[in-house]
Design a protein around this motif. Structure first.
Motif, PDB file in Angstrom:
ATOM      1  N   GLU A  78       3.030  42.598  57.086  1.00  0.00           N
ATOM      2  CA  GLU A  78       3.059  43.434  58.721  1.00  0.00           C
ATOM      3  C   GLU A  78       2.166  44.641  58.402  1.00  0.00           C
ATOM      4  O   GLU A  78       1.482  45.133  59.242  1.00  0.00           O
ATOM      5  N   LYS A 100      -0.751  40.351  68.922  1.00  0.00           N
ATOM      6  CA  LYS A 100       0.712  40.675  69.109  1.00  0.00           C
ATOM      7  C   LYS A 100       0.917  42.105  68.642  1.00  0.00           C
ATOM      8  O   LYS A 100       0.170  42.772  67.948  1.00  0.00           O
ATOM      9  N   LYS A 159       4.895  42.919  64.313  1.00  0.00           N
ATOM     10  CA  LYS A 159       5.340  41.579  64.918  1.00  0.00           C
ATOM     11  C   LYS A 159       4.377  40.336  64.705  1.00  0.00           C
ATOM     12  O   LYS A 159       4.144  39.632  65.615  1.00  0.00           O
TER      13      LYS A 159
END
Length: 521
Positions: free
Chosen positions: A399, A442, A446
């Motif tokens: 991430e 997104k 996430k």
């Protein structure tokens, strides 16, 4: 009433650049200590009251310095040879000074005709490890300047633990505050100079934070909250800065020897006391300046053997391992990235690896590979570390990497937090040995929509051994999920040497991609 003018010159983040050369291509570029030497000599001829300071990250960064450490280190360090010849008054320890290990650093310090300073890097006795936190420089008419050296205390987040064993890195801000007060009281200098190998954490005009407040850079706070500083010399961020913060003149002279910082101070005497009546911070860029041939002559033998070494053939590539578009190489699995990950996995004997494209000038490997191609593609003296991390850590790290991208009007761009104020493309990792997909349409945090190993989802509480460079394994680049994780294995050889050995053993390598990851939007 009389006055005196003082010139303070600062180099910083030279990173081994002496000759005006791009070692990847041998093309001429407008930078290097050879050009800066010309400016130094000109400025000294104009004003005898000149102070010359190097602000750190001096001895690492080019094939010349790498080859010196690897094969030529019975001689004097070429960077020290030049600084000695140019009569530097002092140098400050930078974070990259530790990259080649303590033996190389201590040898450089010993060879120097000038003192090295760092008030906040302490030995086991709690004293500055090189002995001197500050020095005093006597100028004409009895003017006394104090120079305090301080280094970003964030080094343990990046450096090989073996290279900094036994050292404590005190908070740079707190150390600066303590020492400025002490120097003012004990020495009563006319000019208080702080040379800080660190940068600015906030906008110089508004004071708004420009990065996460990790403590890596504290220049703004130093100017705002510490009384008694007449001049702050900075570096580390590779920025081109000249101005004032809270009335304190500041400079930061770019990187790789592209510029030199210059601050002119005018001191006026009133009632037997010198006070600063005027200050002018500026940068002098050296692109159009002639090289100082006498300086280059001192290190020409180092350059000659480096060039010979760089042209040594190593092996061949079957297929295409060149990079035409660095952004595309970060969006879709690329043969060069996959190859580097393969080398890391082979050396470390593990099945999961991550690496990065360090910058946007990396060209990849041509059909016939030389040592020059290796060092121009893998530019840091990183070693490898295998750490044991959880599936949750892998997801968080991915991430962090996925936040590198932004989508604007359907086009992929780079998040400004990876480019401003300093390009940090090296903080976007690509992994081998696992399968994953980023959906960058997104929200950040996430974006990992698929994450598996051999067809099975990676479990948050499972543990995995992963090989990565030592900078990343220490949590560098805000990969805090890796910090203080169990170290399974350290591989002490430089990565460029490991790549060279891998190719030499095989003679021929193949450009392949297994497309184990992709970015969609």
């Amino acid at each position: 009433m009389n006055s005196i003018t003082i010139t303070i010159l600062e180099t910083s983040d030279i990173h081994g650049n002496i000759f005006p050369i791009n070692y990847g291509s041998n093309e001429t570029v407008g930078l290097g200590l050879g050009k800066i030497a010309t400016v130094i000599k000109q400025e000294r001829s104009r004003n005898r009251n000149t102070i010359l300071i190097d602000n750190g990250d001096l001895i690492q960064g080019t094939p010349l310095t790498y080859h010196y450490v690897r094969s030529n280190n019975h001689k004097q360090n070429p960077m020290i040879t030049l600084l000695n010849d140019l009569n530097y008054d002092a140098a400050v320890i930078g974070n990259h000074e530790f990259n080649y290990g303590m033996e190389v650093l201590q040898k450089a310090i010993k060879e120097s005709d000038f003192p090295w300073l760092s008030a906040n890097i302490l030995n086991e006795k709690g004293e500055p490890f090189i002995g001197k936190p500050y020095i005093l420089v006597e100028l004409e008419d009895g003017v006394k300047a104090a120079i305090l050296g301080v280094t970003t205390h964030y080094i343990p987040n990046w450096e090989n633990p073996e290279y900094i064993k036994g050292f404590t890195f005190d908070d740079a801000f707190e150390s600066t505050k303590k020492w400025v007060e002490e120097i003012r009281k004990q020495e009563n200098p006319d000019v208080m100079i702080v040379s800080y190998h660190g940068g600015f954490e906030a906008d110089l005009e508004t004071g708004q934070p420009t990065e996460k407040q990790t403590g890596e850079n504290q220049g703004y706070r130093i100017c705002e909250e510490i009384e008694g500083i007449d001049l702050l010399l900075t570096g580390h961020q590779h920025r081109s800065l000249a101005g004032k913060v809270n009335g304190v003149p500041i400079v930061q002279p770019s990187f790789n020897g592209q510029a030199i910082g210059k601050v002119t101070l005018t001191l006026t005497k009133n009632n037997d006391r010198w006070t600063i009546s005027d200050s002018n911070p500026e940068l002098i860029f050296v692109n159009e300046i002639e090289m100082d041939e006498s300086s280059l002559q001192l290190v020409k033998e180092y350059e000659a053997v480096t060039q010979e070494w760089l042209d040594q053939p190593i092996g061949k590539v079957i297929g295409n391992m060149t990079i035409e578009d660095p952004l595309k190489a970060r969006i879709k699995d690329h043969p060069l990235v996959e190859f580097i990950n393969k080398v890391q996995m082979d050396v470390a004997k593990v099945s999961i690896s991550n690496t990065a494209l360090f910058n946007n000038v990396t060209k990849g490997f041509p059909t016939n590979i030389t040592m020059r191609d290796i060092v121009s593609n893998y530019i840091y003296p990183n070693t490898l570390t295998v750490i044991r991390i959880s599936g949750k850590d892998i997801k968080e790290a991915l991430e962090r990497s996925a936040s590198y991208f932004m989508v604007e009007n359907g086009d992929v761009t780079v998040n400004p937090s990876f480019t401003t104020p300093k390009p940090q493309h090296y903080n976007y990792d690509m992994w081998e040995g696992i399968n994953y997909i980023f959906d960058i349409s997104k929200p950040i945090g996430k974006r990992v929509i698929e994450l598996s190993l051999k067809g099975d989802p990676i479990q948050h509480d499972e543990e995995y051994d992963v090989v990565m460079n030592n900078y990343r394994a220490g949590g560098g680049g805000e990969y805090i999920m890796f910090k203080d994780k169990p170290i399974i294995k350290d591989i002490p050889l430089d990565m460029s040497e490991l790549i060279a050995n891998y190719i030499l053993e095989r003679g021929t390598i193949e450009a392949t991609v297994d497309e184990n990851w992709k970015v969609i939007w």
